[in-house]
Design a protein around this motif. Structure first.
Motif: not given
Length: 228
Positions: A162-181, A208-217
């Motif tokens: 809930a603390d994330l901004t809409p843009r941060e959520r969108e970026v994390l969605g890409h991160v979880a999909a394995g995409r680079m910056n 989250s310190r890793s993409v794997a942890d982010l994905v699980l969350k």
């Protein structure tokens, strides 16, 4: 006479010990026989448990419930509504989470199956040994302790999300999909440094310190689907 059989050599109280969360551990006992209630109360209080006894399902329902780990020890044959019928109604009373231990002096296979299908953790036939009841209660309290810990962990995740901004959520969605910056920046039409900043802020807020942890969350939050 009480329907509790003492364990040989008084070993019944030297087996498993209760989990030790910060909250008190509570056992609700519902049985219309006062002698049974008194016997169970003495046994379970010797384990440093908070024991609350009731002579009927109605008394139990009217009493305040604790927020910490708890379980219900329920006799099948109660005056009025049967224990099995009451157990099956717990989901409609907002108590589906409560681990239930059924006890009876007249058990049979059909009754056991019915109780287990309704979600009972254990089915104890009277007279039972003290250790059987202790093991059943401690197992139920351990299960409820784990449930509460999981619920609190999920609540913390929801708060982080809930603390994330809409843009941060969108970026994390890409991160979880394995995409680079660089790929994220191209897909979103933003500068790579901006994508990197949003990624760093989002990962920090999600702890989250890793993409794997982010994905699980994110899977726990049902934000993304689990792999088939």
């Amino acid at each position: 006479m009480p329907s509790l059989s003492p364990s040989s050599g008084q070993s019944g109280l030297s087996g498993r010990t209760p989990p030790s969360p910060s909250e008190a551990l509570t056992v609700y006992v519902v049985d219309d026989e006062e002698l049974i209630r008194t016997s169970l109360q003495g046994l379970l209080r010797s384990m440093q448990l908070d024991v609350r006894t009731f002579g009927s399902a109605e008394e139990f329902l009217a009493a305040p419930k604790v927020a910490g780990p708890a379980c219900l020890v329920l006799d099948v044959r109660l005056r009025g509504e049967s224990g099995l019928a009451f157990q099956q109604s717990l989901a409609h009373r907002g108590l589906a989470h409560l681990p239930v231990i059924i006890m009876t002096g007249h058990g049979d296979v059909a009754m056991t199956v019915q109780a287990m299908k309704a979600g009972a953790r254990d089915f104890l036939e009277k007279p039972f040994r003290q250790q059987e009841m202790i093991d059943a209660v401690i197992g139920a309290l351990e299960a409820d302790t784990r449930r509460l810990a999981a619920e609190r962990s999920l609540d913390e995740l929801r708060s982080c999300w809930a603390d994330l901004t809409p843009r941060e959520r969108e970026v994390l969605g890409h991160v979880a999909a394995g995409r680079m910056n660089k790929q994220i920046a191209g897909d979103m039409g933003i500068a790579e440094i901006t994508a990197k900043i949003h990624r760093g802020q989002g990962m920090r807020k999600m702890r989250s310190r890793s993409v794997a942890d982010l994905v699980l969350k994110m899977q726990a939050l049902d934000v993304i689907r689990r792999a088939a």
